[in-house]
Design a protein around this motif. Structure first.
Motif, PDB file in Angstrom:
ATOM      1  N   ARG A 133       0.736  -1.145   0.091  1.00 44.67           N
ATOM      2  CA  ARG A 133       0.008  -0.170  -0.040  1.00 44.67           C
ATOM      3  C   ARG A 133       1.002   1.208  -0.084  1.00 44.67           C
ATOM      4  O   ARG A 133       0.300   2.291   0.294  1.00 44.67           O
ATOM      5  CB  ARG A 133      -0.933   0.035   1.188  1.00 44.67           C
ATOM      6  CG  ARG A 133      -1.635  -1.122   1.253  1.00 44.67           C
ATOM      7  CD  ARG A 133      -2.838  -1.103   2.564  1.00 44.67           C
ATOM      8  NE  ARG A 133      -3.834  -0.030   2.163  1.00 44.67           N
ATOM      9  CZ  ARG A 133      -4.777   0.015   1.611  1.00 44.67           C
ATOM     10  NH1 ARG A 133      -5.318  -0.858   0.838  1.00 44.67           N
ATOM     11  NH2 ARG A 133      -5.700   1.285   1.613  1.00 44.67           N
ATOM     12  N   ALA A 134       2.142   1.196  -0.381  1.00 39.62           N
ATOM     13  CA  ALA A 134       3.068   2.208  -0.244  1.00 39.62           C
ATOM     14  C   ALA A 134       2.785   3.177  -1.595  1.00 39.62           C
ATOM     15  O   ALA A 134       2.936   4.383  -1.381  1.00 39.62           O
ATOM     16  CB  ALA A 134       4.448   1.899  -0.396  1.00 39.62           C
ATOM     17  N   VAL A 135       2.187   2.743  -2.541  1.00 38.93           N
ATOM     18  CA  VAL A 135       1.830   3.428  -3.649  1.00 38.93           C
ATOM     19  C   VAL A 135       0.188   3.507  -3.817  1.00 38.93           C
ATOM     20  O   VAL A 135      -0.337   2.562  -3.828  1.00 38.93           O
ATOM     21  CB  VAL A 135       2.627   2.804  -4.952  1.00 38.93           C
ATOM     22  CG1 VAL A 135       2.203   3.749  -6.099  1.00 38.93           C
ATOM     23  CG2 VAL A 135       4.230   2.886  -4.744  1.00 38.93           C
ATOM     24  N   ARG A 136      -0.129   4.742  -3.963  1.00 39.48           N
ATOM     25  CA  ARG A 136      -1.746   4.815  -4.549  1.00 39.48           C
ATOM     26  C   ARG A 136      -1.691   4.745  -5.892  1.00 39.48           C
ATOM     27  O   ARG A 136      -1.056   5.690  -6.792  1.00 39.48           O
ATOM     28  CB  ARG A 136      -2.118   6.096  -3.937  1.00 39.48           C
ATOM     29  CG  ARG A 136      -2.394   6.227  -2.338  1.00 39.48           C
ATOM     30  CD  ARG A 136      -2.949   7.522  -2.099  1.00 39.48           C
ATOM     31  NE  ARG A 136      -2.729   8.789  -2.640  1.00 39.48           N
ATOM     32  CZ  ARG A 136      -1.601   9.461  -2.212  1.00 39.48           C
ATOM     33  NH1 ARG A 136      -1.083   9.043  -1.162  1.00 39.48           N
ATOM     34  NH2 ARG A 136      -1.464  10.430  -2.883  1.00 39.48           N
ATOM     35  N   PHE A 137      -2.378   3.850  -6.645  1.00 36.50           N
ATOM     36  CA  PHE A 137      -2.567   3.620  -7.967  1.00 36.50           C
ATOM     37  C   PHE A 137      -3.832   4.179  -8.421  1.00 36.50           C
ATOM     38  O   PHE A 137      -4.775   4.381  -7.855  1.00 36.50           O
ATOM     39  CB  PHE A 137      -2.512   2.045  -8.402  1.00 36.50           C
ATOM     40  CG  PHE A 137      -0.987   1.572  -8.470  1.00 36.50           C
ATOM     41  CD1 PHE A 137      -0.215   1.552  -9.258  1.00 36.50           C
ATOM     42  CD2 PHE A 137      -0.665   0.888  -7.122  1.00 36.50           C
ATOM     43  CE1 PHE A 137       0.848   0.900  -9.498  1.00 36.50           C
ATOM     44  CE2 PHE A 137       0.562   0.284  -7.211  1.00 36.50           C
ATOM     45  CZ  PHE A 137       1.362   0.367  -8.214  1.00 36.50           C
ATOM     46  N   GLY A 138      -3.909   4.723  -9.696  1.00 39.35           N
ATOM     47  CA  GLY A 138      -5.219   5.186 -10.118  1.00 39.35           C
ATOM     48  C   GLY A 138      -5.314   4.974 -11.484  1.00 39.35           C
ATOM     49  O   GLY A 138      -4.208   4.273 -12.227  1.00 39.35           O
ATOM     50  N   GLY A 139      -6.543   4.796 -12.413  1.00 42.59           N
ATOM     51  CA  GLY A 139      -6.842   4.149 -13.566  1.00 42.59           C
ATOM     52  C   GLY A 139      -8.050   5.035 -14.044  1.00 42.59           C
ATOM     53  O   GLY A 139      -8.850   5.324 -13.217  1.00 42.59           O
ATOM     54  N   GLY A 140      -8.127   4.834 -15.674  1.00 45.38           N
ATOM     55  CA  GLY A 140      -9.516   5.316 -15.896  1.00 45.38           C
ATOM     56  C   GLY A 140     -10.683   4.463 -16.205  1.00 45.38           C
ATOM     57  O   GLY A 140     -11.459   4.837 -16.819  1.00 45.38           O
ATOM     58  N   SER A 141     -10.662   3.295 -15.535  1.00 45.16           N
ATOM     59  CA  SER A 141     -11.571   2.233 -15.411  1.00 45.16           C
ATOM     60  C   SER A 141     -12.012   2.248 -14.116  1.00 45.16           C
ATOM     61  O   SER A 141     -11.208   2.297 -13.247  1.00 45.16           O
ATOM     62  CB  SER A 141     -11.042   0.911 -16.155  1.00 45.16           C
ATOM     63  OG  SER A 141      -9.985   0.309 -15.411  1.00 45.16           O
ATOM     64  N   ARG A 143     -13.047  -0.456 -10.550  1.00 52.22           N
ATOM     65  CA  ARG A 143     -12.241  -1.629 -10.181  1.00 52.22           C
ATOM     66  C   ARG A 143     -12.825  -2.816 -10.940  1.00 52.22           C
ATOM     67  O   ARG A 143     -14.050  -3.125 -11.003  1.00 52.22           O
ATOM     68  CB  ARG A 143     -12.525  -1.863  -8.585  1.00 52.22           C
ATOM     69  CG  ARG A 143     -12.099  -0.784  -7.772  1.00 52.22           C
ATOM     70  CD  ARG A 143     -12.441  -0.759  -6.229  1.00 52.22           C
ATOM     71  NE  ARG A 143     -11.698  -2.216  -5.781  1.00 52.22           N
ATOM     72  CZ  ARG A 143     -10.609  -2.544  -5.420  1.00 52.22           C
ATOM     73  NH1 ARG A 143      -9.688  -1.300  -5.453  1.00 52.22           N
ATOM     74  NH2 ARG A 143     -10.088  -3.408  -4.979  1.00 52.22           N
ATOM     75  N   GLY A 144     -11.759  -3.708 -11.300  1.00 52.66           N
ATOM     76  CA  GLY A 144     -12.399  -4.828 -12.122  1.00 52.66           C
ATOM     77  C   GLY A 144     -12.122  -4.469 -13.325  1.00 52.66           C
ATOM     78  O   GLY A 144     -12.379  -5.355 -14.462  1.00 52.66           O
ATOM     79  N   GLY A 145     -12.047  -3.000 -13.880  1.00 54.45           N
ATOM     80  CA  GLY A 145     -11.586  -2.661 -15.341  1.00 54.45           C
ATOM     81  C   GLY A 145     -10.255  -3.088 -15.649  1.00 54.45           C
ATOM     82  O   GLY A 145      -9.499  -3.351 -14.857  1.00 54.45           O
ATOM     83  N   ILE A 146     -10.082  -2.675 -17.045  1.00 49.31           N
ATOM     84  CA  ILE A 146      -8.736  -3.033 -17.558  1.00 49.31           C
ATOM     85  C   ILE A 146      -7.603  -2.406 -17.163  1.00 49.31           C
ATOM     86  O   ILE A 146      -6.467  -2.930 -16.705  1.00 49.31           O
ATOM     87  CB  ILE A 146      -8.649  -2.711 -18.931  1.00 49.31           C
ATOM     88  CG1 ILE A 146      -7.553  -3.394 -19.790  1.00 49.31           C
ATOM     89  CG2 ILE A 146      -9.092  -1.488 -19.641  1.00 49.31           C
ATOM     90  CD1 ILE A 146      -7.168  -5.007 -19.294  1.00 49.31           C
ATOM     91  N   ASP A 147      -7.713  -1.018 -16.667  1.00 47.54           N
ATOM     92  CA  ASP A 147      -6.589  -0.401 -15.802  1.00 47.54           C
ATOM     93  C   ASP A 147      -6.273  -1.011 -14.506  1.00 47.54           C
ATOM     94  O   ASP A 147      -5.221  -1.144 -14.165  1.00 47.54           O
ATOM     95  CB  ASP A 147      -6.930   1.007 -15.650  1.00 47.54           C
ATOM     96  CG  ASP A 147      -6.965   1.868 -17.062  1.00 47.54           C
ATOM     97  OD1 ASP A 147      -6.768   1.219 -17.969  1.00 47.54           O
ATOM     98  OD2 ASP A 147      -7.177   2.974 -17.022  1.00 47.54           O
ATOM     99  N   HIS A 148      -7.442  -1.211 -13.646  1.00 42.38           N
ATOM    100  CA  HIS A 148      -7.038  -1.880 -12.538  1.00 42.38           C
ATOM    101  C   HIS A 148      -6.450  -3.347 -12.701  1.00 42.38           C
ATOM    102  O   HIS A 148      -5.649  -3.544 -11.928  1.00 42.38           O
ATOM    103  CB  HIS A 148      -8.359  -2.248 -11.839  1.00 42.38           C
ATOM    104  CG  HIS A 148      -8.241  -2.713 -10.595  1.00 42.38           C
ATOM    105  ND1 HIS A 148      -9.451  -3.540  -9.924  1.00 42.38           N
ATOM    106  CD2 HIS A 148      -7.503  -2.958  -9.358  1.00 42.38           C
ATOM    107  CE1 HIS A 148      -9.234  -3.816  -8.681  1.00 42.38           C
ATOM    108  NE2 HIS A 148      -8.076  -3.469  -8.564  1.00 42.38           N
TER     109      HIS A 148
END
Length: 309
Positions: A133-141, A143-148
């Motif tokens: 949990r040291a890095v906060r990830f983000g994406g344009g989809s 949860r359960g989408g392709i970026d995730h």
């Protein structure tokens, strides 16, 4: 079919069906190919229809329900269709329409903002191995989408439990980039081509690619394998589909057209401008790819605890 029957299938007009809004990745694919078809002189009468809703389900339902009227229609979809079907967001799968060919495979990259303390991908991976949990990830989809799922594969191949990841979902790549620039997240896992403007203007840093080779648009950026994370490859594939029940001759005619297109200078100009990674397959090779792609995405959904049974 006899060659004579195949030759009878002519294409004098073409319509692209896009299940998402103007300006997104699928729309960009349709309009880029539209431009190349017209500039190359292969087809002059080319239109794009955006029929949005339900994460693409409105468009695919329209293609299925009006199949008899869609003999000149190509729907743009791909990885999204597979993921959303696995997530049970709608009932159709890629098997319910007619696959013509794959076109591009957008390569995912690890993109960080200027505030992160990680000088390179090795440092970021080391931090994750110490604390998932040291890095906060983000994406344009979602949860359960392709970026995730792409982020999950990075962690999995690095030996970190994907279920422990911090992931913030945004509604599209533009909002995800705003979140990164605003330091809401520290790392986006998204197709690097969607962030070329910010990368080239040095607003963000592209640390590594989820690819088996470097990309010509960013030749100095290593693959994850080069920094010690093996087999961390994943692509967001764009493909073209026709209505169910389309004749083999018609499918072959459209496949032939698109195969001729990718060899033209007009297409190469569009491809280079958008940073597309060409991934042209058709016939059995395209079918085999989607079988394997679906298998891999199902595994990643299971790894994140999000596979719906």
């Amino acid at each position: 079919l006899p060659a004579q029957a195949l030759a009878a299938e002519t294409i004098d007009r073409l319509s692209f069906l896009v299940g998402f809004g103007v300006g997104g990745g699928f729309d960009q694919t349709a309009r880029g190919v539209q431009e190349a078809l017209q500039k190359s002189g292969l087809v002059r009468d080319v239109t794009v229809e955006n029929r949005t809703g339900g994460g693409g389900s409105v468009a695919i339902a329209h293609l299925v329900e009006t199949a008899a009227r869609q003999q000149n229609t190509l729907m743009v979809n791909g990885t999204s269709l597979v993921v959303r079907s696995l997530n049970r967001e709608f009932s159709q799968t890629y098997r319910d329409v007619t696959l013509v060919n794959t076109m591009t495979a957008e390569i995912f990259g690890l993109i960080v903002n200027k505030q992160v303390p990680y000088a390179d991908a090795r440092a970021l991976v080391a931090a994750l191995k110490s604390d998932a949990r040291a890095v906060r990830f983000g994406g344009g989809s979602p949860r359960g989408g392709i970026d995730h799922l792409a982020a999950a594969k990075v962690l999995k191949q690095a030996g970190v439990d994907p279920k422990a990841m911090q992931y913030i979902a945004y509604d599209g790549g533009g909002k995800a980039m705003a979140g990164l620039l605003g330091n809401e997240v520290q790392c986006l896992v998204m197709p690097y081509s969607e962030a070329l403007t910010q990368i080239r203007s040095d607003q963000v840093r592209l640390l590594a690619l989820m690819s088996d080779k470097r990309a010509p648009e960013v030749p100095s950026v290593p693959t994850l394998a080069e920094v010690g994370v093996a087999n961390a490859t994943l692509a967001n594939v764009r493909a073209f589909f026709m209505a169910p029940g389309t004749s083999p001759a018609r499918v072959q005619a459209f496949g032939d057209l698109l195969e001729r297109l990718v060899a033209t200078p007009a297409f190469e100009e569009v491809r280079a401008r958008f940073g597309w990674n060409l991934f042209f397959t058709r016939g059995q090779a395209a079918q085999d790819f989607f079988v394997q792609h679906e298998r891999e995405l199902r595994t990643l959904l299971s790894d994140t605890g999000m596979l719906k049974t």
